[in-house]
Structures are given as structure tokens and as C-alpha cells.
Design an enzyme around this catalytic site. Structure first.
Site, PDB file in Angstrom:
ATOM      1  N   LYS A 141       0.879  -1.051  -0.106  1.00 17.30           N
ATOM      2  CA  LYS A 141       0.085   0.164  -0.128  1.00 17.30           C
ATOM      3  C   LYS A 141       0.958   1.175   0.081  1.00 17.30           C
ATOM      4  O   LYS A 141       1.909   1.416   0.869  1.00 17.30           O
ATOM      5  CB  LYS A 141      -0.862   0.149   1.145  1.00 17.30           C
ATOM      6  CG  LYS A 141      -1.873   1.311   1.345  1.00 17.30           C
ATOM      7  CD  LYS A 141      -2.509   1.381   2.576  1.00 17.30           C
ATOM      8  CE  LYS A 141      -2.112   2.462   3.319  1.00 17.30           C
ATOM      9  NZ  LYS A 141      -1.986   3.919   2.706  1.00 17.30           N
ATOM     10  N   GLU A 158       9.744   0.352  10.607  1.00 20.13           N
ATOM     11  CA  GLU A 158      10.801   1.565  10.543  1.00 20.13           C
ATOM     12  C   GLU A 158       9.960   2.797  10.872  1.00 20.13           C
ATOM     13  O   GLU A 158       9.014   3.446  10.085  1.00 20.13           O
ATOM     14  CB  GLU A 158      11.332   1.684   9.009  1.00 20.13           C
ATOM     15  CG  GLU A 158      12.055   0.472   8.534  1.00 20.13           C
ATOM     16  CD  GLU A 158      13.506   0.413   9.441  1.00 20.13           C
ATOM     17  OE1 GLU A 158      13.848   1.544   9.817  1.00 20.13           O
ATOM     18  OE2 GLU A 158      14.057  -0.419   9.310  1.00 20.13           O
ATOM     19  N   CYS A 166      12.849  10.748   8.020  1.00 22.56           N
ATOM     20  CA  CYS A 166      12.705   9.990   9.460  1.00 22.56           C
ATOM     21  C   CYS A 166      14.230  10.508  10.286  1.00 22.56           C
ATOM     22  O   CYS A 166      14.129  10.572  11.599  1.00 22.56           O
ATOM     23  CB  CYS A 166      12.541   8.673   9.367  1.00 22.56           C
ATOM     24  SG  CYS A 166      13.657   7.669   8.115  1.00 22.56           S
ATOM     25  N   GLU A 175       8.700  14.466  16.912  1.00 22.89           N
ATOM     26  CA  GLU A 175       9.159  14.687  15.560  1.00 22.89           C
ATOM     27  C   GLU A 175       8.247  15.788  14.698  1.00 22.89           C
ATOM     28  O   GLU A 175       7.187  15.859  14.470  1.00 22.89           O
ATOM     29  CB  GLU A 175       8.661  13.309  14.934  1.00 22.89           C
ATOM     30  CG  GLU A 175       9.578  13.357  13.436  1.00 22.89           C
ATOM     31  CD  GLU A 175       9.189  11.838  12.832  1.00 22.89           C
ATOM     32  OE1 GLU A 175       8.296  11.170  13.017  1.00 22.89           O
ATOM     33  OE2 GLU A 175      10.208  11.410  12.406  1.00 22.89           O
TER      34      GLU A 175
HETATM   35  P1  NAD Z   1       1.743   7.201   8.970  1.00 19.03           P
HETATM   36  O1  NAD Z   1       2.142   6.372  10.004  1.00 19.03           O
HETATM   37  O2  NAD Z   1       0.770   8.330   9.248  1.00 19.03           O
HETATM   38  O3  NAD Z   1       1.577   6.520   7.448  1.00 19.03           O
HETATM   39  C1  NAD Z   1       2.216   5.429   7.115  1.00 19.03           C
HETATM   40  C2  NAD Z   1       1.337   4.577   6.298  1.00 19.03           C
HETATM   41  O4  NAD Z   1       0.684   4.020   7.178  1.00 19.03           O
HETATM   42  C3  NAD Z   1       0.559   5.258   5.200  1.00 19.03           C
HETATM   43  O5  NAD Z   1       0.520   4.468   4.109  1.00 19.03           O
HETATM   44  C4  NAD Z   1      -0.625   5.214   5.915  1.00 19.03           C
HETATM   45  O6  NAD Z   1      -1.921   5.155   5.165  1.00 19.03           O
HETATM   46  C5  NAD Z   1      -0.666   4.019   6.955  1.00 19.03           C
HETATM   47  N1  NAD Z   1      -1.457   3.834   7.924  1.00 19.03           N
HETATM   48  C6  NAD Z   1      -2.033   4.741   8.467  1.00 19.03           C
HETATM   49  N2  NAD Z   1      -2.971   4.634   9.352  1.00 19.03           N
HETATM   50  C7  NAD Z   1      -3.000   3.117   9.410  1.00 19.03           C
HETATM   51  C8  NAD Z   1      -3.680   2.044  10.159  1.00 19.03           C
HETATM   52  N3  NAD Z   1      -4.270   2.353  11.125  1.00 19.03           N
HETATM   53  N4  NAD Z   1      -3.146   0.752   9.712  1.00 19.03           N
HETATM   54  C9  NAD Z   1      -2.278   0.373   8.741  1.00 19.03           C
HETATM   55  N5  NAD Z   1      -1.874   1.308   8.074  1.00 19.03           N
HETATM   56  C10 NAD Z   1      -2.078   2.606   8.317  1.00 19.03           C
HETATM   57  O7  NAD Z   1       2.992   8.072   8.463  1.00 19.03           O
HETATM   58  P2  NAD Z   1       3.474   9.026   7.407  1.00 19.03           P
HETATM   59  O8  NAD Z   1       3.046  10.502   7.998  1.00 19.03           O
HETATM   60  O9  NAD Z   1       2.928   8.883   6.153  1.00 19.03           O
HETATM   61  O10 NAD Z   1       5.106   9.131   7.382  1.00 19.03           O
HETATM   62  C11 NAD Z   1       5.729   9.883   8.172  1.00 19.03           C
HETATM   63  C12 NAD Z   1       6.383   9.026   9.108  1.00 19.03           C
HETATM   64  O11 NAD Z   1       7.067   8.005   8.745  1.00 19.03           O
HETATM   65  C13 NAD Z   1       7.373   9.824  10.168  1.00 19.03           C
HETATM   66  O12 NAD Z   1       7.022   9.511  11.434  1.00 19.03           O
HETATM   67  C14 NAD Z   1       8.880   9.197   9.684  1.00 19.03           C
HETATM   68  O13 NAD Z   1       9.423   9.375  10.637  1.00 19.03           O
HETATM   69  C15 NAD Z   1       8.315   8.138   9.382  1.00 19.03           C
HETATM   70  N6  NAD Z   1       9.381   7.190   8.417  1.00 19.03           N
HETATM   71  C16 NAD Z   1      10.053   6.545   8.824  1.00 19.03           C
HETATM   72  C17 NAD Z   1      11.127   5.959   8.161  1.00 19.03           C
HETATM   73  C18 NAD Z   1      12.374   4.861   8.440  1.00 19.03           C
HETATM   74  O14 NAD Z   1      12.764   4.195   7.691  1.00 19.03           O
HETATM   75  N7  NAD Z   1      12.244   4.805   9.811  1.00 19.03           N
HETATM   76  C19 NAD Z   1      11.238   6.251   6.628  1.00 19.03           C
HETATM   77  C20 NAD Z   1      10.386   7.170   6.198  1.00 19.03           C
HETATM   78  C21 NAD Z   1       9.375   7.701   7.090  1.00 19.03           C
END
Ligand code: NAD
Ligand code: MN
Length: 532
Positions: free
Chosen positions: A221, A297, A331, A430
Site C-alpha cells: 500500500k 521503521e 525520518c 518529531e
Molecule cells: P503514517 O504512520 O501516518 O502513515 C504511514 C503509512 O501507514 C501510510 O501508508 C498510511 O496510510 C498507513 N496507515 C495509517 N494508519 C494506518 C493503520 N491504522 N493501519 C495500517 N496502516 C495505516 O506516517 P506518514 O505521516 O505517512 O510518514 C511519516 C512518518 O514515517 C514519520 O514518522 C517518519 O519518521 C516515518 N518514516 C520512517 C522511516 C524509517 O525508515 N524509519 C522512513 C520514512 C518515514
């Protein structure tokens, strides 16, 4: 060599990899197939074509419910493109397709899987300009960053895991009298993968490449804010000749598609990248369903420490990149800068000059360093954190305001806070935007304590010419990635992941292969009698 030459031929490819019969009971209506055609989009004068459907069982299809959703252009805030919105029923179908293909794909010659991954890398190179245009339009990234970082990182990752495909072996042991035993590394099965919006293309490839190389199939997804590059890559996956059902993409929202993947009883593994809050939710979903193996991650709040003996100019350059890369939406961004008191004033002055020179503007404008933040939600969130910093008594040393343009869009000034206290929100949470805090420190032990005073543990950096200090301090920092005299450099061949609440498991390097294989032990009796 012979095998490779044969793989080049489509005819022989079919012989080597017999066509998989279609999934029993799975048939898409001609309407579902017809409405999911590709649409054209004009990006900065370039005409690109992007599929609009979900990608299931090797075909682009409309969502079962027929819904569509828009992704917006962060440079203007206006709708950019409309794509099919998947829901739980689409996840059900995608998992069926992935399960069906897994039965054959897992036993394919790894040379074949490697060839397909390399073919996809070739196609991404060939379609580089389209991919860059699409990624920048959907995310607000600059073509400079996308062409030097996101795209080469994606292609490098594909080739790297293509290289691993035929090098994954188990162990044998004759050391136990009366038995001969060996281990096999088997693929885990159907892998659910959920990715965020900050690096849509790179995260898509980080997820699918190791999974496919090791013989798993995928239901992935994309993030709802940035669905486009994944759709384009699925078109290339189709062109490369991957078997139908090896990769299935269900675009849509987290609460529907993401949650359905996380709770699914026939998904064997879940690889999630996103926020720590959602990471907890999917881990819980695994616990409440089938205990699918979960890797996470998650977020970060990474410290970046400058000692008095550091090369000041270089430390400023790397610390600027530490936040400027992807406009703070990284991140492992270096958001908490700690500077030794002896050089604090000088560092602050040089760093401020450097940050003031950053050109903020539309992604495709010449010479732009910082584009718009990715979405309205993200923009509001960052401005909310800036307000919290002011309300809690920190000083805005630079920036701190949105930038209004005639075209709209989500622009924010590069922002430096000083006089920040450890309990403040901007020091603990963050922000995910172009905002840093700069704090003075006196001695090594106190700065280590402050640096580690966080629930996160993704990354950290030390700037010093003293190698003993570099080794000692990186050793004391509780983070999965540490840098000395640099920042924000991550390579696909080196493991990446979080300590503490920044994650579970590692991506990249050989380490991720652990997540996508499971070890089976086989004991053969070589003359041992049953115990009485
Ligand atoms: P998010 O957690 O809001 O969303 C991430 C993904 O999860 C999206 O595809 C979203 O649709 C999905 N999602 C949301 N609710 C869900 C649920 N209840 N069940 C299953 N999936 C669900 O994060 P974001 O705002 O899209 O991304 C930013 C975050 O990602 C930041 O915290 C950043 O640090 C982190 N990030 C981490 C890494 C890493 O490798 N550690 C890399 C990139 C981003
Ligand atoms: Mn978008």
C-alpha cells in the site's frame, strides 16, 4: 551465462517459468479493466502517462467499490491526479493473487528473480525522466534531489538485491554424531508492506526488492498523499515480465487498506514504514490476528553534536544538509543540534547565514533548494510545532513563518530555534519539517545524556577531528545509524533501522534478508537409535 542468455528471450522465459494459471475464481469484469486505463498528466511541460487502477494479479483494475481519490500538488494545494481507491475487498483479492503466485514464485530459479529485478532497474533508468517528474509533482521534491538521491537509490537497491537472490544459503552440520543436519532459508510467504509519503519511490523499492529476491510475493500500500510513482513502477513491473500476482499494489487509506493488510489472516509478514503511532497500531493488529512477523521503521528525533575541534565549515554544511534533505521530512533528520559552548556563537552565525541562503520555491523552478511541504496536513502540523515552540518560550532565531505565494502551496521558512529546554515539545516530538533546535553544551558526558534523552533512536551524528572521541561518543549514542563528520547518508548496502521506539528490525544490507526468509532445520538420522 547460458541461463542468462536464455532469460533474455521471452520465449524461453516462458519455458523456464511456466505461465501461472490464473487465480481460481478471480475474474475482473471488462468494465473494471477498462475504467482503470492510464491517464495523461502534464508536469512542467512534460507529458507523462500514469495508470489509474489498482495493480492486482498483473493487471490494472478499478477498485471493487468503483471509488477514486485525488492526490494533490503540494506546490499549489490543488488536485493533481485521480486514482482508484482500494478498500478491504480489494485487499482480499490482492492477497489471494499473491498467495496463488507464491506457490510457484518461491521455487523459481533465483537467477530468474535476479534477472527480473535487474530488468526493472533497467526500465527505471530508461523511464528516469518520467519517474522524476511524477515523484516531484506528487511530493514537492526538487528534481535535483530526486535525480541524485531518490531515483539512484531505488535503482541501486534493486540491483543490490538482484545480486543477493542466488547467494542465500543455509548451513550444514556433520558435527552431531548420528545425524546429518542442514538449514534452509525459505521465503516467508505473502508480505504486506505499508509505506509513507516522504520517499514514495525509494520506500516502494526498499520494500519490494528484498521480498522478491528471496521468493516472497507482495501486497503493498502506498501512502494516500503520494500514490503516483508506485503506480508508474507497477507499469514497469508489468513490462519487465514479472509473473502476475508477484507484486500487488492497493492504493488507498490507512484506516481501510492499511488496516486490512495488517489484520489479514493470510498475510505472513508485515513491513511497515511510517510514524511510531501507526507502528504500534499495526503491531497490535498482528498480535490480534495471525502473529504475522512485523518489522517497523518509525520516526526519529535525532541529535547532531558538534565538538569544538570540528572543522566548522564542514560541520555547518553537513548540519544544514541534516535538515534540508527533503525539507526536514526525513525520518533520520538531524533536528536537535548540540554545539559546544566554545564555538557556539561562531557556529550559530555561520549556520544562520547558510540557512538564510536556502532558496525556497516551486519544485521545478531553477536553483530551488527547498520545495513545499508535502501536504496541507503536514504544513499545518509543522506550523503548529513552531507555535508550540514560541508558546513554550523558545526563541525563533531564524524563519518561523509560512511563505505565501500567488500559486498557493505549502512553503515554510527554514527555521532555527534557540533557548530550547529539554521538556519542550519541539525538543521531544518529531516535527518533520525545516525546523532545528540549536543548544549549547559544556562537556561530553552531559551532551550524551541530552542526546539520548528521547524515546526515539533512529540516527545521531558527531562532528570532531578526535577519532577516539568519535568512536567513544557514537558508541554511547543509542541510535541505529550514527555518522562521524557527515549527516543523512544512507546506502542500500548498510543496515538501517531504529533503536528504542524508532523501530523493530533492519532494512537494507544483508540484514533485511533475515526479515524475508525463515530458517528451517532438517535433521537426517544417520544411524541414531530411538531413546528407550
Ligand atoms: P503514517 O504512520 O501516518 O502513515 C504511514 C503509512 O501507514 C501510510 O501508508 C498510511 O496510510 C498507513 N496507515 C495509517 N494508519 C494506518 C493503520 N491504522 N493501519 C495500517 N496502516 C495505516 O506516517 P506518514 O505521516 O505517512 O510518514 C511519516 C512518518 O514515517 C514519520 O514518522 C517518519 O519518521 C516515518 N518514516 C520512517 C522511516 C524509517 O525508515 N524509519 C522512513 C520514512 C518515514
Ligand atoms: Mn501528492
Amino acid at each position: 551465462m547460458i541461463l542468462h542468455a536464455r532469460l533474455a528471450s521471452n520465449v524461453v522465459r516462458k519455458a523456464l517459468f511456466p505461465k501461472i494459471p490464473s487465480v481460481p475464481g478471480l475474474k475482473f469484469s471488462s468494465r473494471a479493466l477498462a475504467t482503470a486505463r492510464s491517464e495523461r498528466l502534464s508536469i512542467n511541460g512534460r507529458e507523462v502517462s500514469i495508470p489509474t487502477g489498482l495493480f492486482i494479479d498483473g493487471k490494472f483494475v478499478a477498485a471493487q467499490g468503483g471509488d477514486m481519490f485525488d492526490t494533490e500538488d503540494p506546490a499549489t494545494g490543488k488536485p493533481l491526479f485521480s486514482v482508484a481507491e482500494g478498500r478491504e475487498e480489494d485487499v482480499q483479492i490482492a492477497v489471494k493473487a499473491a498467495r496463488h503466485t507464491f506457490q510457484t514464485w518461491k521455487d523459481t530459479d533465483p537467477t530468474y528473480r535476479a534477472a527480473l529485478l535487474n530488468k526493472l532497474a533497467d526500465l527505471m533508468e530508461k523511464n528516469a525522466d518520467d519517474l522524476i517528474a511524477i515523484e516531484c509533482a506528487d511530493t514537492g521534491k526538487t528534481p535535483r534531489q530526486c535525480s541524485s538521491l531518490d531515483l539512484p537509490g531505488s535503482i541501486g537497491t534493486l540491483r543490490y538485491y538482484a545480486g543477493w537472490a542466488d547467494k542465500i544459503n543455509g548451513l550444514t552440520s556433520f558435527n552431531i554424531p548420528g545425524t546429518f543436519s542442514y538449514t534452509k532459508r525459505e521465503p516467508v510467504g505473502v508480505c504486506g508492506q505499508i509505506i509513507p509519503w516522504n520517499f514514495p519511490l525509494l520506500m516502494f523499492v526498499w520494500k519490494i526488492a528484498p521480498a522478491l529476491a528471496t521468493g516472497n510475493t507482495v501486497v503493498i500500500k502506498s501512502a494516500e498523499a503520494t500514490p503516483l510513482s508506485a503506480l508508474k513502477v507497477c507499469e514497469l513491473i508489468q513490462e519487465a515480465g514479472f509473473p502476475a500476482g508477484a507484486v500487488n499494489l492497493v492504493s488507498g487509506y490507512g484506516k481501510t487498506v492499511g488496516s486490512a493488510i495488517a489484520h489479514h489472516m493470510d498475510v505472513d509478514k508485515l513491513a511497515f514504514t511510517g510514524s511510531t503511532a501507526t507502528g504500534r497500531a499495526v503491531l497490535k493488529a498482528s498480535a490480534m490476528s495471525n502473529l504475522k512477523k512485523v518489522t517497523l521503521e518509525l520516526g526519529g528525533k535525532s541529535p547532531n553534536i558538534v565538538f569544538p575541534d570540528a572543522d566548522l565549515e564542514k560541520a555547518v554544511e553537513w548540519s544544514a544538509w541534516g535538515i534540508n534533505m527533503n525539507f526536514g521530512q526525513t525520518c533520520h533528520a538531524g533536528t536537535r543540534i548540540y554545539v559546544h559552548e566554545d564555538i557556539y556563537e561562531k557556529f550559530l552565525e555561520t549556520y544562520t547565514t547558510r540557512m538564510r541562503a536556502i532558496k525556497v520555491g516551486a519544485p521545478f523552478e531553477q536553483g530551488v533548494d527547498q520545495g513545499p511541504q508535502n501536504s496541507r496536513m503536514q504544513y499545518d502540523k509543522i506550523l503548529g510545532y513552531i507555535k508550540a515552540g514560541v508558546d513554550e518560550g523558545a526563541t525563533v532565531h531564524l524563519g518561523g513563518k509560512p511563505i505565501e505565494t500567488t500559486n498557493g502551496g505549502y512553503y515554510i521558512q527554514p527555521t532555527i530555534f534557540t533557548d530550547v529546554k529539554p521538556h519542550m515539545k519541539i525538543m521531544r516530538e518529531e516535527i518533520f519539517g525545516p525546523v532545528v533546535t540549536i543548544t549549547k553544551f559544556k562537556d561530553e558526558s552531559s551532551v550524551i545524556e541530552h542526546a539520548n534523552d528521547t524515546t526515539y533512536g533512529l540516527a545521531a551524528a558527531v562532528h570532531t577531528k578526535d577519532y577516539e572521541r568519535a568512536v567513544r561518543v557514537t558508541g554511547a549514542l543509542r541510535a541505529g545509524t550514527t555518522w562521524v563528520n557527515m549527516y543523512n547518508f544512507v546506502h542500500w548496502s548498510i543496515p538501517f533501522g531504529g533503536y528504542k521506539e524508532s523501530g523493530l528490525g533492519r532494512e537494507c544490507g544483508e540484514a533485511v534478508l533475515e526479515n524475508y526468509t525463515q530458517t528451517k532445520a532438517v535433521y537426517l538420522n544417520m544411524g541414531m537409535s530411538a531413546p528407550k
